[in-house]
Write a protein that holds these residues in place. Structure first.
Motif, PDB file in Angstrom:
ATOM      1  N   TYR A 207       4.601  73.088 -59.266  1.00  0.00           N
ATOM      2  CA  TYR A 207       5.244  71.870 -58.774  1.00  0.00           C
ATOM      3  C   TYR A 207       6.185  71.286 -59.827  1.00  0.00           C
ATOM      4  O   TYR A 207       7.381  71.059 -59.568  1.00  0.00           O
ATOM      5  CB  TYR A 207       4.153  70.862 -58.391  1.00  0.00           C
ATOM      6  N   LEU A 208       5.654  71.051 -61.022  1.00  0.00           N
ATOM      7  CA  LEU A 208       6.463  70.435 -62.075  1.00  0.00           C
ATOM      8  C   LEU A 208       7.548  71.393 -62.563  1.00  0.00           C
ATOM      9  O   LEU A 208       8.686  70.970 -62.843  1.00  0.00           O
ATOM     10  CB  LEU A 208       5.577  70.012 -63.244  1.00  0.00           C
ATOM     11  N   ILE A 224       9.574  63.127 -58.010  1.00  0.00           N
ATOM     12  CA  ILE A 224       8.112  63.072 -58.093  1.00  0.00           C
ATOM     13  C   ILE A 224       7.598  61.725 -57.610  1.00  0.00           C
ATOM     14  O   ILE A 224       6.628  61.655 -56.846  1.00  0.00           O
ATOM     15  CB  ILE A 224       7.652  63.347 -59.538  1.00  0.00           C
TER      16      ILE A 224
END
Length: 345
Positions: A207-208, A224
Motif C-alpha cells: 500500500y505505502l 492516504i
C-alpha cells in the motif's frame, strides 16, 4: 429460582428452537458459495480497475477521487471478511479463515483474528453494559455510568459527542489498523499470529510502496488521509445504525437468547441498494439471531422472522438509514447531557 420462572425460561427457549426449525426447513442456512464468488470477483475486479487508473493517472491531485473509490471497495471487502468470520461462505472453518485472512489482513490491513474475537464477544452480549466491547469505545460514552465517570477534557468531549461522532469516524480506519498491529505484536493474543503479522506487513508495504512510488510526497499523504477517512467513515456509518440508541442491558436483565438479540438490534429498510451499501448489516435482527446465515439469504428470512416476532409479542424494530443515525445521535446527545449535569454538581 421458582418453578414458574423455570417454566417461563423453558418456554422461551423452545420459541427459539421453533424459529430455528422454521429457518432451517426453509433452507435459509444453506451456504451460497457461488453468490459469494461472484461478489468477491466483482469487488477485486473493481480494485484492479482502480489500480490501473491509479497508475495511468500518475502524480495528479485527481487521485483523491481514486482514493475514495478504493476506500469504498476496501469496505466491501471488510464486509466479506465479516461474513467469513461468521462462517457464512463455506461450512469449513479453514476455508472461511482463508477468505477472511485475504480480505482482512492482506487486502484491507485489519487483523482477522483480532476482529473475529472482538465481534464474537459483541454477538454473545449485544448492547450489554460491561460485556459488549462495542459499548467500550473511548472517548465515547454510551451509558449514563460511562458519562458520569468522565472528567476534564474527556467530559468536555462527551458533552459534545453527538456532534463529534461522524467526524470521529474519519479516524476509525487508522484506529482499526493500529489495533490490528497491536494485536499481532502482542504475544499469545492470536491463534495465527505469525501468519497475520506477515500478511499485514505485505499489505502495508504494498500500500505505502505503491502510493509513494506513483505520487509525489504531498499527494501521497493526501491520498492516504482521504482513503483512510472515507474507509473509516463508511465502515462506521454502516455499523452504527445496528444497535446505537437501542436498549442497553445489564447483567441483571434476565432475557433469553431470542429476546436479547431482537430487542437490542435495529433493521434498516431500503431495498437492494441499501443491502449492497451496508453489506447485509441492515438485516441486523436476522443476522444476530442466525450469525452463520449467508448474507444473500437474510432478506428471505426477514418476513418469516418478523412474523414470528409479531406472533410472540416481541418488538421488531425497523427504520430508515437516516432515522437510525438520528436515533443513535439522540442517544449520544442524551448521554452527553448526563455528563454535563454530573460536571455541574
Amino acid at each position: 429460582m421458582s418453578d414458574t420462572d423455570l417454566g417461563a425460561r423453558s418456554d422461551r427457549g423452545s420459541e427459539y428452537a421453533d424459529l430455528s426449525r422454521l429457518v432451517r426447513n426453509a433452507g435459509l442456512l444453506d451456504r451460497r458459495p457461488r453468490r459469494y464468488a461472484a461478489r468477491v470477483t466483482a469487488v477485486l475486479g473493481g480494485l484492479v480497475l482502480l489500480g490501473v487508473l491509479f497508475v495511468r493517472l500518475g502524480p495528479s491531485w485527481w487521485q483523491t477521487v481514486t482514493a475514495a473509490g478504493v476506500a469504498v471497495l476496501l469496505a466491501q471487502l471488510a464486509f466479506l471478511g465479516h461474513d467469513a468470520g461468521h462462517r457464512q461462505i463455506f461450512r469449513s472453518r479453514r476455508a472461511n479463515d482463508v477468505v477472511g485472512l485475504v480480505c482482512a489482513n492482506l487486502v484491507t490491513g485489519i487483523s482477522f483474528g483480532w476482529w473475529v474475537d472482538k465481534h464474537n464477544r459483541h454477538h454473545a452480549h449485544p448492547n450489554t453494559e460491561g460485556r459488549d466491547p462495542d459499548l467500550m469505545v473511548a472517548p465515547l460514552s454510551f451509558t449514563a455510568g460511562q458519562a458520569a465517570a468522565q472528567r476534564g477534557l474527556r467530559a468536555l468531549f462527551v458533552r459534545h459527542q453527538a456532534a463529534l461522532f461522524f467526524p470521529l469516524l474519519l479516524a476509525e480506519g487508522l484506529h482499526l489498523h493500529g489495533a490490528s498491529v497491536r494485536a499481532v505484536v502482542r504475544r499469545g493474543g492470536l491463534r495465527r499470529r505469525r501468519t497475520e503479522a506477515a500478511l499485514l506487513v505485505v499489505h502495508f508495504a504494498g500500500y505505502l510502496g505503491a502510493v509513494f512510488l506513483v505520487l509525489s510526497g504531498p499527494q501521497a499523504i493526501v491520498f492516504i488521509l482521504v482513503n483512510q477517512a472515507v474507509f473509516g467513515l463508511y465502515l462506521g456509518s454502516s455499523f452504527a445504525p445496528n444497535h446505537k440508541g437501542m436498549p442497553i442491558l445489564t447483567e441483571a436483565d434476565n432475557l433469553d437468547y431470542l429476546r436479547r438479540q431482537v430487542l437490542t438490534s435495529r433493521n434498516v429498510r431500503g431495498g437492494p441498494l441499501i443491502d449492497a451499501l451496508l453489506g447485509g448489516l441492515n438485516y441486523q435482527i436476522e443476522h444476530h439471531l442466525f450469525p452463520s446465515m449467508p448474507r444473500p439469504n437474510l432478506h428471505h428470512a426477514q418476513p418469516l422472522i418478523r412474523q414470528f416476532c409479531a406472533e410472540h409479542d416481541i418488538a421488531y424494530r425497523e427504520t430508515t438509514l437516516i432515522q437510525s443515525w438520528a436515533q443513535g445521535l439522540a442517544h449520544l446527545r442524551a448521554m452527553g447531557a448526563g455528563a454535563t449535569r454530573a460536571g455541574n454538581r
